[in-house]
Write a protein that holds these residues in place. Structure first.
Motif, mmCIF file in Angstrom:
data_model
loop_
_atom_site.group_PDB
_atom_site.id
_atom_site.type_symbol
_atom_site.label_atom_id
_atom_site.label_comp_id
_atom_site.label_asym_id
_atom_site.label_seq_id
_atom_site.Cartn_x
_atom_site.Cartn_y
_atom_site.Cartn_z
ATOM 1 N N ALA A 149 0.839 -1.191 0.000
ATOM 2 C CA ALA A 149 0.000 0.000 0.000
ATOM 3 C C ALA A 149 0.875 1.243 0.000
ATOM 4 C CB ALA A 149 -0.924 -0.007 1.217
ATOM 5 N N GLU A 150 0.357 2.304 -0.597
ATOM 6 C CA GLU A 150 1.108 3.559 -0.658
ATOM 7 C C GLU A 150 1.354 4.084 0.755
ATOM 8 O OE1 GLU A 150 0.786 7.982 -2.769
ATOM 9 O OE2 GLU A 150 -0.771 6.453 -3.061
ATOM 10 N N GLY A 151 2.586 4.495 1.011
ATOM 11 C CA GLY A 151 2.951 4.990 2.330
ATOM 12 C C GLY A 151 3.403 3.917 3.293
ATOM 13 N N SER A 152 3.555 2.676 2.835
ATOM 14 C CA SER A 152 3.970 1.584 3.721
ATOM 15 C C SER A 152 5.413 1.779 4.152
ATOM 16 C CB SER A 152 3.823 0.243 3.016
ATOM 17 O OG SER A 152 2.476 -0.030 2.712
ATOM 18 N N MET A 153 5.693 1.322 5.359
ATOM 19 C CA MET A 153 7.038 1.405 5.913
ATOM 20 C C MET A 153 7.752 0.057 5.772
ATOM 21 S SD MET A 153 7.578 4.462 6.766
ATOM 22 C CE MET A 153 6.510 5.883 6.636
ATOM 23 N N LEU A 154 8.977 0.029 6.251
ATOM 24 C CA LEU A 154 9.807 -1.162 6.107
ATOM 25 C C LEU A 154 9.188 -2.375 6.770
ATOM 26 C CD1 LEU A 154 12.481 -2.470 5.206
ATOM 27 C CD2 LEU A 154 13.521 -1.609 7.319
ATOM 28 N N ASP A 155 8.478 -2.189 7.869
ATOM 29 C CA ASP A 155 7.883 -3.344 8.547
ATOM 30 C C ASP A 155 6.856 -4.053 7.667
ATOM 31 O OD1 ASP A 155 6.135 -1.239 8.615
ATOM 32 O OD2 ASP A 155 5.405 -1.625 10.646
ATOM 33 N N ARG A 166 12.612 -1.423 15.963
ATOM 34 C CA ARG A 166 11.341 -0.781 15.640
ATOM 35 C C ARG A 166 11.543 0.620 15.090
ATOM 36 N NH1 ARG A 166 7.257 -4.026 15.149
ATOM 37 N NH2 ARG A 166 7.061 -2.418 13.573
ATOM 38 N N LEU A 167 12.566 1.319 15.543
ATOM 39 C CA LEU A 167 12.807 2.663 15.037
ATOM 40 C C LEU A 167 13.114 2.639 13.543
ATOM 41 C CD1 LEU A 167 14.836 4.379 17.888
ATOM 42 C CD2 LEU A 167 12.669 5.131 16.924
ATOM 43 N N MET A 168 13.846 1.638 13.117
ATOM 44 C CA MET A 168 14.158 1.513 11.692
ATOM 45 C C MET A 168 12.961 0.976 10.921
ATOM 46 S SD MET A 168 17.323 -0.527 9.973
ATOM 47 C CE MET A 168 17.365 -0.931 8.226
ATOM 48 N N LEU A 169 12.270 -0.002 11.472
ATOM 49 C CA LEU A 169 11.141 -0.624 10.774
ATOM 50 C C LEU A 169 9.980 0.347 10.597
ATOM 51 C CD1 LEU A 169 11.154 -4.060 12.627
ATOM 52 C CD2 LEU A 169 11.892 -3.648 10.284
ATOM 53 N N ASP A 170 9.779 1.255 11.558
ATOM 54 C CA ASP A 170 8.624 2.146 11.530
ATOM 55 C C ASP A 170 8.887 3.453 10.789
ATOM 56 O OD1 ASP A 170 7.266 0.281 12.994
ATOM 57 O OD2 ASP A 170 7.573 1.281 14.921
ATOM 58 N N ASN A 171 10.146 3.753 10.434
ATOM 59 C CA ASN A 171 10.455 5.066 9.888
ATOM 60 C C ASN A 171 11.119 5.044 8.516
ATOM 61 O OD1 ASN A 171 9.846 7.126 12.189
ATOM 62 N ND2 ASN A 171 10.924 5.458 13.212
ATOM 63 N N ILE A 172 11.622 3.909 8.059
ATOM 64 C CA ILE A 172 12.187 3.813 6.713
ATOM 65 C C ILE A 172 11.070 3.415 5.757
ATOM 66 C CG2 ILE A 172 13.820 2.596 5.237
ATOM 67 C CD1 ILE A 172 15.150 4.538 7.095
ATOM 68 N N GLY A 173 10.802 4.252 4.766
ATOM 69 C CA GLY A 173 9.739 3.964 3.814
ATOM 70 C C GLY A 173 10.090 2.788 2.917
ATOM 71 N N ALA A 174 9.086 1.949 2.629
ATOM 72 C CA ALA A 174 9.338 0.792 1.761
ATOM 73 C C ALA A 174 9.723 1.220 0.356
ATOM 74 C CB ALA A 174 8.098 -0.107 1.724
ATOM 75 N N TYR A 175 9.267 2.396 -0.090
ATOM 76 C CA TYR A 175 9.588 2.863 -1.437
ATOM 77 C C TYR A 175 11.075 3.197 -1.585
ATOM 78 C CZ TYR A 175 9.610 7.498 0.725
ATOM 79 O OH TYR A 175 9.896 8.573 1.523
ATOM 80 N N MET A 176 11.789 3.386 -0.476
ATOM 81 C CA MET A 176 13.209 3.722 -0.529
ATOM 82 C C MET A 176 14.097 2.495 -0.707
ATOM 83 S SD MET A 176 13.113 6.358 2.716
ATOM 84 C CE MET A 176 14.888 6.451 2.794
ATOM 85 N N VAL A 177 13.550 1.304 -0.471
ATOM 86 C CA VAL A 177 14.360 0.083 -0.403
ATOM 87 C C VAL A 177 14.538 -0.510 -1.791
ATOM 88 C CG1 VAL A 177 14.549 -2.209 0.627
ATOM 89 C CG2 VAL A 177 13.502 -0.335 1.921
ATOM 90 N N LYS A 178 15.776 -0.857 -2.124
ATOM 91 C CA LYS A 178 16.079 -1.548 -3.379
ATOM 92 C C LYS A 178 15.969 -3.056 -3.188
ATOM 93 C CE LYS A 178 19.736 -2.293 -6.803
ATOM 94 N NZ LYS A 178 21.140 -1.991 -7.168
ATOM 95 N N LYS A 185 19.232 -2.456 1.754
ATOM 96 C CA LYS A 185 19.954 -1.571 0.835
ATOM 97 C C LYS A 185 18.974 -0.590 0.197
ATOM 98 C CE LYS A 185 23.607 -2.739 -1.107
ATOM 99 N NZ LYS A 185 24.674 -3.216 -2.025
ATOM 100 N N LEU A 186 19.335 0.677 0.267
ATOM 101 C CA LEU A 186 18.484 1.722 -0.277
ATOM 102 C C LEU A 186 18.747 1.921 -1.761
ATOM 103 C CD1 LEU A 186 18.705 4.428 2.541
ATOM 104 C CD2 LEU A 186 17.007 2.629 2.253
ATOM 105 N N LYS A 187 17.766 2.475 -2.449
ATOM 106 C CA LYS A 187 17.947 2.841 -3.846
ATOM 107 C C LYS A 187 18.949 3.982 -3.956
ATOM 108 C CE LYS A 187 13.262 1.392 -5.082
ATOM 109 N NZ LYS A 187 11.921 1.817 -5.545
ATOM 110 N N LYS A 188 19.586 4.082 -5.092
ATOM 111 C CA LYS A 188 20.676 5.030 -5.271
ATOM 112 C C LYS A 188 20.232 6.461 -5.021
ATOM 113 C CE LYS A 188 24.310 6.253 -8.567
ATOM 114 N NZ LYS A 188 24.860 5.998 -9.927
ATOM 115 N N GLU A 189 19.019 6.804 -5.448
ATOM 116 C CA GLU A 189 18.566 8.193 -5.313
ATOM 117 C C GLU A 189 18.303 8.588 -3.869
ATOM 118 O OE1 GLU A 189 14.986 5.772 -6.905
ATOM 119 O OE2 GLU A 189 17.177 5.816 -7.090
ATOM 120 N N TYR A 190 18.221 7.604 -2.946
ATOM 121 C CA TYR A 190 17.983 7.911 -1.541
ATOM 122 C C TYR A 190 19.228 7.758 -0.685
ATOM 123 C CZ TYR A 190 13.132 7.525 -3.027
ATOM 124 O OH TYR A 190 11.935 7.697 -3.685
#
Length: 451
Positions: free
Chosen positions: A169-175, A215-227, A256-261
């Protein structure tokens, strides 16, 4: 007689064939030499199996680019050849010139050929290189192409999950992404397991991120940033530097994050307000460079239900707190390192607070033969938990020596308080019509508190 005459008949047959060849082939050649005629012959074949195309067509092209003459197939030097062949012949004058041909066939891409004739004054025949035609592409009226992405694959001893292959879903986080990984399980406290094995180290681009608080990483890193997400048996930087062959390895998850992030600022926030003064607020800001990062995370809400959309937890109302819960979280992390990883410094500070307010009211009526009794009670409780932790570390790795310094500390406090108030009253009921009613009595309310 038949045995003696057989050689004579064979000899006569050969002479007859030679005579026919001279009449049909040599005579036209002699005529060609006399009347200044030249034959330019060619052949059309398909390019894959090099087979003749007897259904092909060849046109000569004039100076204005228009078609002039059509050359039939199966003709060689002006003579019609038998069989399935694709030879053609152009009869022209014996002059130096340049000829343009267009060759084609149904199902094949047409081809334009330029053939130049030079020094042809004494020649009556020229043969062109074979013309090879390629299959024409097949045009479909409408095609729908659905691309599929591989969700995970193995690269040596590393299991790699492709983040873009999962529908979130749009806006989903890493968790939410971790919850969808095949074989992965995520508990409420942030513990991750892969195929039943606990993940001991969670990294972001190979470096710790709020080390010890997943939890700090899982709740705050956006899933769209992840490669992608890598799973492997790894070691810490210090263990790698020490190069101990038998050193134990730990199951590691590297996000691992995408290059643009991987450079610049990232900021996202969320806020909401509902009925009964319920609210939610979240803030995350980070700054990334190739040799460092700084991140700030904060969260505040008074929602009793901590489940997130996309999670696999079932709703268990009996496990929800009975009162009103307020949760506070704030954290700061930093990490800086040299390009060759010989020097590094990292640390984090985390604050976490919980406050649970509970209130219980009781209104009870006891129906007795002698009269009713009424009980009133009210209890109020407040539980407060406060935690503050910090960790800082610096590493210096030289060729033969390594120096590490670490400073860490933690402070926690719990405050519990409670208060209660109660009251009771009674009423009497007459036993006979002639008896008088007994007056009602009441007891004084009592108030108690504890801390």
């Amino acid at each position: 007689m038949s045995i003696i005459s057989s050689p004579l008949r064979t000899h006569s047959l050969r002479r007859l064939l030679l005579l026919l060849f001279a009449v049909t082939y040599i005579c036209p050649l002699a005529m060609a030499v006399d009347d200044n005629t030249m034959y330019i012959t060619g052949r059309v074949k398909e390019s894959i199996f090099k087979r003749d195309l007897p259904n092909a067509w060849v046109w000569t092209i004039g100076r204005d680019g228009e078609r002039v003459d059509s050359l039939p197939m199966g003709v060689y030097n002006g003579m019609l050849m038998g069989g399935e062949n694709s030879q053609f012949t152009l009869t022209t004058n014996r002059n130096d010139s340049t000829y343009v041909f267009e060759a084609g066939c149904d199902g094949y891409t047409p081809q334009t050929v330029i053939y130049k004739v030079e020094k042809a004054k004494r020649e009556w025949h020229r043969e062109m290189p074979i013309i090879y035609l390629e299959r024409a592409p097949h045009n479909l009226s409408e095609v729908t192409v659905t691309a599929s992405k591989i969700k995970f694959y193995h690269r040596g001893d590393t299991l790699v999950y492709n983040a873009d292959a999962f529908q979130l879903a749009e806006g989903s986080m890493l968790d939410a992404l971790i919850n969808q990984l095949p074989g992965a399980e995520l508990s409420k406290d942030g513990r991750i397991s892969i195929n039943g094995e606990f993940v001991e180290t969670l990294l972001l681009d190979g470096k710790p991120f709020f080390d010890g608080n997943n939890r700090l990483m899982l709740d705050n890193i956006g899933a769209y940033m992840v490669k992608n997400v890598e799973i492997y048996q790894g070691q810490t930087d210090m263990e790698k530097w020490m190069n101990i062959p038998d050193a134990p390895k730990h199951l590691t998850m590297n996000v691992k994050l995408k290059k643009e992030y991987c450079m610049g600022w990232i900021f996202n926030a969320q806020a909401g307000y509902g009925t009964e003064d319920r609210y939610l607020g979240r803030l995350f800001a980070s700054w990334f460079t190739p040799t460092g990062r700084v991140a700030l995370a904060a969260s505040l809400n008074n929602l009793n239900d901590t489940r997130a959309p996309g999670g696999s937890d079932s709703w268990t109302p009996e496990q929800m707190p009975a009162g009103k819960r307020r949760y506070q979280l704030a954290g700061l992390t930093y990490s800086f390192f040299s390009p060759d990883n010989s020097r590094s410094i990292n640390g984090d500070v985390t604050y976490e607070g919980n406050r649970l307010d509970s209130r219980t009211k009781t209104d009870r009526t006891n129906f007795l033969p002698t009269g009713n009794t009424y009980d009133y009670s009210q209890a109020f409780g407040r539980n407060k938990d406060f935690k503050l932790s910090t960790t800082h570390r610096g590493d210096l790795r030289l060729t033969d020596i390594g120096i590490s310094a670490m400073l860490s500390g933690a402070y926690s406090k719990t405050d519990r308080s409670a208060s209660a108030a109660s009251a009771a009253s009674t009423t009497s009921r007459p036993t006979s019509p002639c008896s008088r009613s007994r007056p009602s009595t009441a007891t004084a309310p009592t108030v108690s508190s504890s801390r």
